[in-house]
Design a protein around this motif. Structure first.
Motif, PDB file in Angstrom:
ATOM      1  N   SER A   1      29.606 -57.077  12.707  1.00  0.00           N
ATOM      2  CA  SER A   1      28.271 -57.669  12.629  1.00  0.00           C
ATOM      3  C   SER A   1      28.002 -58.430  13.918  1.00  0.00           C
ATOM      4  O   SER A   1      28.915 -58.663  14.709  1.00  0.00           O
ATOM      5  CB  SER A   1      28.152 -58.588  11.416  1.00  0.00           C
ATOM      6  N   VAL A   2      26.766 -58.791  14.146  1.00  0.00           N
ATOM      7  CA  VAL A   2      26.411 -59.443  15.405  1.00  0.00           C
ATOM      8  C   VAL A   2      27.065 -60.818  15.546  1.00  0.00           C
ATOM      9  O   VAL A   2      27.099 -61.371  16.630  1.00  0.00           O
ATOM     10  CB  VAL A   2      24.882 -59.553  15.584  1.00  0.00           C
ATOM     11  N   ASP A   3      27.584 -61.381  14.464  1.00  0.00           N
ATOM     12  CA  ASP A   3      28.280 -62.671  14.581  1.00  0.00           C
ATOM     13  C   ASP A   3      29.745 -62.473  15.003  1.00  0.00           C
ATOM     14  O   ASP A   3      30.510 -63.428  15.066  1.00  0.00           O
ATOM     15  CB  ASP A   3      28.178 -63.476  13.285  1.00  0.00           C
ATOM     16  N   GLY A   4      30.142 -61.230  15.287  1.00  0.00           N
ATOM     17  CA  GLY A   4      31.487 -60.960  15.771  1.00  0.00           C
ATOM     18  C   GLY A   4      32.519 -60.768  14.677  1.00  0.00           C
ATOM     19  O   GLY A   4      33.714 -60.648  14.956  1.00  0.00           O
ATOM     20  N   HIS A   5      32.070 -60.689  13.427  1.00  0.00           N
ATOM     21  CA  HIS A   5      32.996 -60.579  12.305  1.00  0.00           C
ATOM     22  C   HIS A   5      33.070 -59.136  11.808  1.00  0.00           C
ATOM     23  O   HIS A   5      32.050 -58.490  11.637  1.00  0.00           O
ATOM     24  CB  HIS A   5      32.510 -61.476  11.170  1.00  0.00           C
ATOM     25  N   ILE A   6      34.293 -58.665  11.580  1.00  0.00           N
ATOM     26  CA  ILE A   6      34.474 -57.306  11.068  1.00  0.00           C
ATOM     27  C   ILE A   6      34.625 -57.355   9.557  1.00  0.00           C
ATOM     28  O   ILE A   6      35.377 -58.163   9.018  1.00  0.00           O
ATOM     29  CB  ILE A   6      35.722 -56.647  11.691  1.00  0.00           C
ATOM     30  N   THR A   7      33.895 -56.486   8.871  1.00  0.00           N
ATOM     31  CA  THR A   7      34.073 -56.344   7.427  1.00  0.00           C
ATOM     32  C   THR A   7      34.307 -54.870   7.144  1.00  0.00           C
ATOM     33  O   THR A   7      33.944 -54.005   7.940  1.00  0.00           O
ATOM     34  CB  THR A   7      32.847 -56.846   6.639  1.00  0.00           C
ATOM     35  N   ARG A   8      34.937 -54.579   6.010  1.00  0.00           N
ATOM     36  CA  ARG A   8      35.218 -53.183   5.672  1.00  0.00           C
ATOM     37  C   ARG A   8      35.274 -53.019   4.175  1.00  0.00           C
ATOM     38  O   ARG A   8      35.372 -53.999   3.433  1.00  0.00           O
ATOM     39  CB  ARG A   8      36.537 -52.739   6.314  1.00  0.00           C
ATOM     40  N   GLY A   9      35.187 -51.767   3.763  1.00  0.00           N
ATOM     41  CA  GLY A   9      35.270 -51.487   2.344  1.00  0.00           C
ATOM     42  C   GLY A   9      35.277 -49.994   2.079  1.00  0.00           C
ATOM     43  O   GLY A   9      35.126 -49.190   3.003  1.00  0.00           O
ATOM     44  N   ASP A  10      35.485 -49.626   0.830  1.00  0.00           N
ATOM     45  CA  ASP A  10      35.507 -48.233   0.392  1.00  0.00           C
ATOM     46  C   ASP A  10      34.443 -48.020  -0.670  1.00  0.00           C
ATOM     47  O   ASP A  10      34.262 -48.877  -1.534  1.00  0.00           O
ATOM     48  CB  ASP A  10      36.860 -47.899  -0.257  1.00  0.00           C
ATOM     49  N   ILE A  11      33.786 -46.882  -0.613  1.00  0.00           N
ATOM     50  CA  ILE A  11      32.839 -46.506  -1.657  1.00  0.00           C
ATOM     51  C   ILE A  11      33.347 -45.200  -2.275  1.00  0.00           C
ATOM     52  O   ILE A  11      33.316 -44.147  -1.634  1.00  0.00           O
ATOM     53  CB  ILE A  11      31.426 -46.305  -1.074  1.00  0.00           C
ATOM     54  N   PRO A  12      33.857 -45.277  -3.501  1.00  0.00           N
ATOM     55  CA  PRO A  12      34.339 -44.052  -4.147  1.00  0.00           C
ATOM     56  C   PRO A  12      33.184 -43.283  -4.760  1.00  0.00           C
ATOM     57  O   PRO A  12      32.228 -43.889  -5.267  1.00  0.00           O
ATOM     58  CB  PRO A  12      35.275 -44.587  -5.243  1.00  0.00           C
ATOM     59  N   PHE A  13      33.226 -41.964  -4.663  1.00  0.00           N
ATOM     60  CA  PHE A  13      32.203 -41.135  -5.326  1.00  0.00           C
ATOM     61  C   PHE A  13      32.809 -39.785  -5.688  1.00  0.00           C
ATOM     62  O   PHE A  13      33.851 -39.393  -5.157  1.00  0.00           O
ATOM     63  CB  PHE A  13      30.942 -40.983  -4.464  1.00  0.00           C
ATOM     64  N   ILE A  14      32.152 -39.135  -6.616  1.00  0.00           N
ATOM     65  CA  ILE A  14      32.653 -37.854  -7.127  1.00  0.00           C
ATOM     66  C   ILE A  14      31.746 -36.722  -6.653  1.00  0.00           C
ATOM     67  O   ILE A  14      30.526 -36.843  -6.718  1.00  0.00           O
ATOM     68  CB  ILE A  14      32.652 -37.854  -8.684  1.00  0.00           C
ATOM     69  N   VAL A  15      32.367 -35.643  -6.192  1.00  0.00           N
ATOM     70  CA  VAL A  15      31.603 -34.440  -5.857  1.00  0.00           C
ATOM     71  C   VAL A  15      31.897 -33.407  -6.944  1.00  0.00           C
ATOM     72  O   VAL A  15      33.060 -33.199  -7.303  1.00  0.00           O
ATOM     73  CB  VAL A  15      32.004 -33.881  -4.475  1.00  0.00           C
ATOM     74  N   HIS A  16      30.827 -32.825  -7.470  1.00  0.00           N
ATOM     75  CA  HIS A  16      31.048 -31.793  -8.492  1.00  0.00           C
ATOM     76  C   HIS A  16      30.394 -30.487  -8.072  1.00  0.00           C
ATOM     77  O   HIS A  16      29.632 -30.457  -7.119  1.00  0.00           O
ATOM     78  CB  HIS A  16      30.511 -32.254  -9.864  1.00  0.00           C
TER      79      HIS A  16
END
Ligand SMILES: [Cu+2]
Length: 120
Positions: free
Chosen positions: A105-120
């Motif tokens: 982000s512009v404040d110099g802080h790194i964030t992260r995460g996962d978004i799980p989803f299903i493909v059918h």
């Protein structure tokens, strides 16, 4: 010049941790496509992550993790708004996928995460 930028980023990161509005300063997701836990068709998946603040696109990344664990880097569209990451994925095999994001982000802080989803 580079050193100056590094110091500026470091200072803003420290400020972010110490400042009273630290939580609101970090880039966090306000909406996503696909949504976490969603089931989608793998033919064409429009990926769109919207954050609560401006992000540094050059230092943010998107990775798609296949059901078999294989990782594929996605390139965010250059025309994405300043607070969004946008990408396209197509012909995804059926199963449980994860979209892994990491943003600066512009404040110099790194964030992260996962978004799980299903493909059918
Ligand atoms: Cu922050």
């Amino acid at each position: 010049m580079r050193v100056f930028v590094r110091i500026a980023v470091l200072l803003s990161a420290i400020w972010c941790l110490a400042g009273p509005s630290a939580v609101s300063a970090h880039a966090i997701i306000v909406s996503s496509a696909p949504e976490a836990g969603a089931t989608v068709s793998g033919e064409a998946v429009a990926i769109r992550l919207k954050f609560n603040s401006r992000i540094d696109h050059a230092h943010s990344k998107l990775t798609l993790l296949a059901p078999n664990g294989a990782a594929q880097a996605l390139t965010s569209a250059a025309d994405a708004p300043v607070d969004e990451l946008k990408a396209e994925a197509a012909r995804l095999s059926s199963g449980a996928w994860r979209l892994r994001w990491q943003v600066l982000s512009v404040d110099g802080h790194i964030t992260r995460g996962d978004i799980p989803f299903i493909v059918h």
